[in-house]
Scaffold this active site. Structure first.
Site, short mmCIF file in Angstrom:
data_model
loop_
_atom_site.label_atom_id
_atom_site.label_comp_id
_atom_site.label_asym_id
_atom_site.label_seq_id
_atom_site.Cartn_x
_atom_site.Cartn_y
_atom_site.Cartn_z
N ARG A 77 0.86 -1.18 0.00
CA ARG A 77 0.00 0.00 0.00
C ARG A 77 0.89 1.22 0.00
O ARG A 77 1.66 1.44 0.93
CB ARG A 77 -0.87 0.00 1.27
CG ARG A 77 -2.02 0.98 1.23
CD ARG A 77 -2.21 1.72 2.56
NE ARG A 77 -1.41 2.93 2.59
CZ ARG A 77 -1.46 3.84 3.56
NH1 ARG A 77 -2.22 3.67 4.60
NH2 ARG A 77 -0.70 4.92 3.50
N HIS A 121 -2.77 10.86 0.48
CA HIS A 121 -2.25 10.71 1.84
C HIS A 121 -1.67 12.04 2.27
O HIS A 121 -0.46 12.19 2.43
CB HIS A 121 -1.23 9.56 1.90
CG HIS A 121 -0.90 9.09 3.29
ND1 HIS A 121 -0.96 7.77 3.66
CD2 HIS A 121 -0.50 9.76 4.39
CE1 HIS A 121 -0.61 7.65 4.94
NE2 HIS A 121 -0.31 8.84 5.40
N GLU A 168 -7.13 8.47 6.34
CA GLU A 168 -7.37 9.13 7.62
C GLU A 168 -7.92 10.55 7.52
O GLU A 168 -7.24 11.51 7.91
CB GLU A 168 -6.09 9.13 8.46
CG GLU A 168 -5.52 7.75 8.69
CD GLU A 168 -4.35 7.74 9.66
OE1 GLU A 168 -3.77 8.80 9.93
OE2 GLU A 168 -4.02 6.66 10.17
N ASN A 308 -7.00 1.83 9.79
CA ASN A 308 -5.68 2.08 10.37
C ASN A 308 -5.84 2.07 11.88
O ASN A 308 -6.78 2.68 12.42
CB ASN A 308 -5.15 3.46 9.96
CG ASN A 308 -4.68 3.50 8.52
OD1 ASN A 308 -4.76 2.52 7.79
ND2 ASN A 308 -4.19 4.66 8.10
N TYR A 310 -3.63 1.80 15.83
CA TYR A 310 -2.34 1.80 16.53
C TYR A 310 -2.40 1.47 18.02
O TYR A 310 -1.49 0.87 18.55
CB TYR A 310 -1.66 3.18 16.37
CG TYR A 310 -1.12 3.38 14.97
CD1 TYR A 310 0.18 2.99 14.65
CD2 TYR A 310 -1.91 3.92 13.96
CE1 TYR A 310 0.68 3.14 13.37
CE2 TYR A 310 -1.42 4.07 12.67
CZ TYR A 310 -0.13 3.68 12.38
OH TYR A 310 0.36 3.82 11.11
N GLU A 379 -3.02 0.03 7.93
CA GLU A 379 -1.86 0.45 8.72
C GLU A 379 -1.98 -0.10 10.12
O GLU A 379 -3.07 -0.06 10.71
CB GLU A 379 -1.78 1.99 8.87
CG GLU A 379 -1.20 2.74 7.73
CD GLU A 379 -1.08 4.24 8.02
OE1 GLU A 379 -1.03 4.65 9.20
OE2 GLU A 379 -1.03 5.02 7.05
C1 PNW Z 1 -0.78 7.66 10.67
N1 PNW Z 1 -2.57 10.60 16.20
O1 PNW Z 1 -0.85 8.92 11.24
C2 PNW Z 1 -0.45 7.96 9.22
O2 PNW Z 1 -1.36 7.42 8.30
C3 PNW Z 1 0.96 7.69 8.83
O3 PNW Z 1 1.29 8.49 7.72
C4 PNW Z 1 1.86 7.91 10.03
O4 PNW Z 1 3.22 7.86 9.69
C5 PNW Z 1 1.49 6.85 11.04
O5 PNW Z 1 0.12 6.91 11.39
C6 PNW Z 1 2.31 6.91 12.31
O6 PNW Z 1 2.10 8.11 12.98
C7 PNW Z 1 -1.29 9.24 12.49
O7 PNW Z 1 -2.05 11.64 16.68
C8 PNW Z 1 -0.71 10.36 13.07
O8 PNW Z 1 -3.52 9.98 16.80
C9 PNW Z 1 -1.13 10.81 14.29
C10 PNW Z 1 -2.15 10.14 14.94
C11 PNW Z 1 -2.74 9.02 14.36
C12 PNW Z 1 -2.30 8.58 13.13
#
Ligand code: PNW
Length: 477
Positions: A77, A121, A168, A308, A310, A379
């Protein structure tokens, strides 16, 4: 211990994004995106860096593809830089053949591997921002985005089977037009010396993004889908939520509200036809309304849900009324609960503390709320506290990241095998260390180490092998 099997054709691989890896911002006719300009604004990027070189993928895409093959990935991707393809972005602006050719070459090089391009993006052509405010001007913006998408669909035809319209929209809108931490840096916070109106702009921006997503999906379905045989969807970010005080019903309720303000804001219009009631209640007329035509465009506009994910947060309701700038649902996001229990271990990213079981729970929440859509994880990954300051040998032994992937990929496999979530693919963030937006190069997310002082050479870390091994073991039949 359940037998965590995934289908043999499960589409697993890695993700990247144009501005974070390509470099070569002015080569072969590319013009500035809002991120090029943002990086030149003093104080915006932690280490004062920018994407001018990054991983030099504009020149090294063959190495990237070789790396993907070496890691056994079935999918990649990546994202297409709008200002490489149409430097000034607009529907009457010329197409840049040389810039477009870069992506043609990349796709040809990827050949049989799953090819999942993201149209957008975050790197909006700067000209569109200056001409009319980009997505703040829905009428102009939608037409330009549709024309850009048309150029791309016409170029790639049946070579691509999965398209993603946006990465996002929450980050685009909230970080770009409310917090001001991302380009174009709009905020109401005058101390940050920026322009903008956080009470209004984020809601307008997303309305434009949703309508333009709907228009592009309609165009793809009407004119391309049948002959090219592809699917199209949007990618939404979203993290899991846990009550700060699990015995306080108001914190429990606030958790649901947080998911609505961060995920249902986009997914409800797409799957159900309107913004969530909780948002209408708090935002009133500041939240745009869908016209009948827009409603028809947006509702049902996903062939798949791109997710996505995390981490997780504890959520505590606020006792006072929401401010006009509030975008979260009038609640606090915390990294410890009432008893001081942390979400998980610290990483290099202040917002990211791992909580793998939250992944399974959120996949189920999305699947249940939206009628079990086809999903792809587009992601998932982590940074690692202090990684950038470690000696290289230590960076390459990234046990923390390897453990993160083991736990998160297992949680996903549980969601698929036990909860019957229809997830058909997974892409780890990221194929390699890259430009981490406002955090510059100090924060690394790669399963591959990029030596920024050594000619951008790539060295796979331990976690790269872990991911390959996990999928190798699970994708059996
Ligand atoms: C994502 N937050 O971004 C993006 O899609 C990527 O480009 C980035 O490198 C990756 O996560 C890691 O950060 C985020 O503050 C950035 O919650 C910030 C947040 C969430 C996602």
């Amino acid at each position: 211990m359940p037998d965590l099997k995934l289908p043999k054709n499960f589409l697993w691989g890695y993700a990247t994004a144009s501005y974070q890896i390509e470099g070569a911002p002015h080569e072969d006719g590319r013009a500035d995106s809002i991120w090029d300009v943002f990086c030149r604004t003093p104080g915006k990027i932690a280490d004062g860096s920018n994407g001018d070189v990054a991983c030099d993928s504009y020149h090294r895409y063959k190495e990237d593809v070789a790396l993907l093959k070496q890691l056994g990935a079935k999918a990649y991707r990546f994202s297409i830089s709008w200002s490489r393809v149409i430097p000034h972005g607009g529907r009457n602006d010329p197409i840049n053949k040389a810039g477009l050719q870069y992506y043609v070459d990349l796709v040809d090089e990827l050949h049989a591997n799953g090819i999942i391009p993201m149209l957008f993006h975050w790197d909006l052509p700067q000209t569109l921002h200056e001409r009319y405010g980009g997505p703040l001007n829905q009428n102009e913006y939608v037409q330009d985005y549709v024309r850009y998408a048309r150029v791309i669909f016409e170029t790639f035809g049946s070579k691509v089977k999965h398209w993603i319209t946006y990465n996002e929209p929450w980050c685009i809108s909230i970080l770009g037009y409310s917090v001001g931490q991302f380009a174009p840096g709009h905020t109401s916070d005058r101390e940050k010396n920026a322009i903008g109106d956080s009470a209004i702009e984020p809601w307008k921006v997303v309305h434009s993004l949703l309508v333009s997503h709907g228009e592009v999906v309609k165009m793809y379905r009407d004119e391309f889908k049948q002959k090219d045989g592809g699917q199209i969807g949007i990618t939404l970010n979203g993290d899991w939520v846990m009550p700060w005080d699990k015995d306080d019903p108001l914190d429990v309720e606030a958790c649901e509200r947080k998911l609505e303000f961060s995920i249902a804001w986009f997914a409800d219009p797409i799957y159900k036809g309107d913004y969530p009631a909780s948002m209408r209640k708090q935002l009133g007329d500041r939240l745009p309304k869908f016209t009948e035509a827009e409603h028809a465009l947006v509702k049902g506009s996903n062939d798949f849900y791109g997710m996505n994910h995390y981490c997780a947060n504890y959520i505590r309701h606020k006792k006072t009324d929401a401010t006009a700038e509030d975008f979260a649902g009038n609640l606090d996001l915390l990294l410890e609960d009432k008893n001081g229990t942390p979400v998980g271990p610290e990483t290099q990213s202040p917002w990211l503390q791992p909580c793998p079981q939250g992944f399974r729970k959120l996949m189920k929440w999305i699947s249940d709320r939206y009628g079990r859509p086809i999903m792809y994880i587009t992601e998932n990954g982590t940074s690692l506290k202090g990684e950038n300051d470690m000696p290289v040998e230590q960076i390459l032994e990234d046990d923390f990241r390897a453990q993160y992937f083991t736990d998160y990929i297992s949680a996903m496999a549980e969601a698929v095998t036990i909860d019957h979530v229809d997830c058909r693919g997974y892409m780890a963030w990221s194929l390699m260390d890259n430009f981490e937006w406002a955090e510059g190069y100090e924060t690394r997310f790669g399963v591959t180490y990029v030596d920024y002082n050594g000619g951008q050479k790539r060295h796979p870390k331990k976690s790269a092998k872990t991911v390959a091994q996990l999928f190798g073991d699970m994708c059996r039949e």
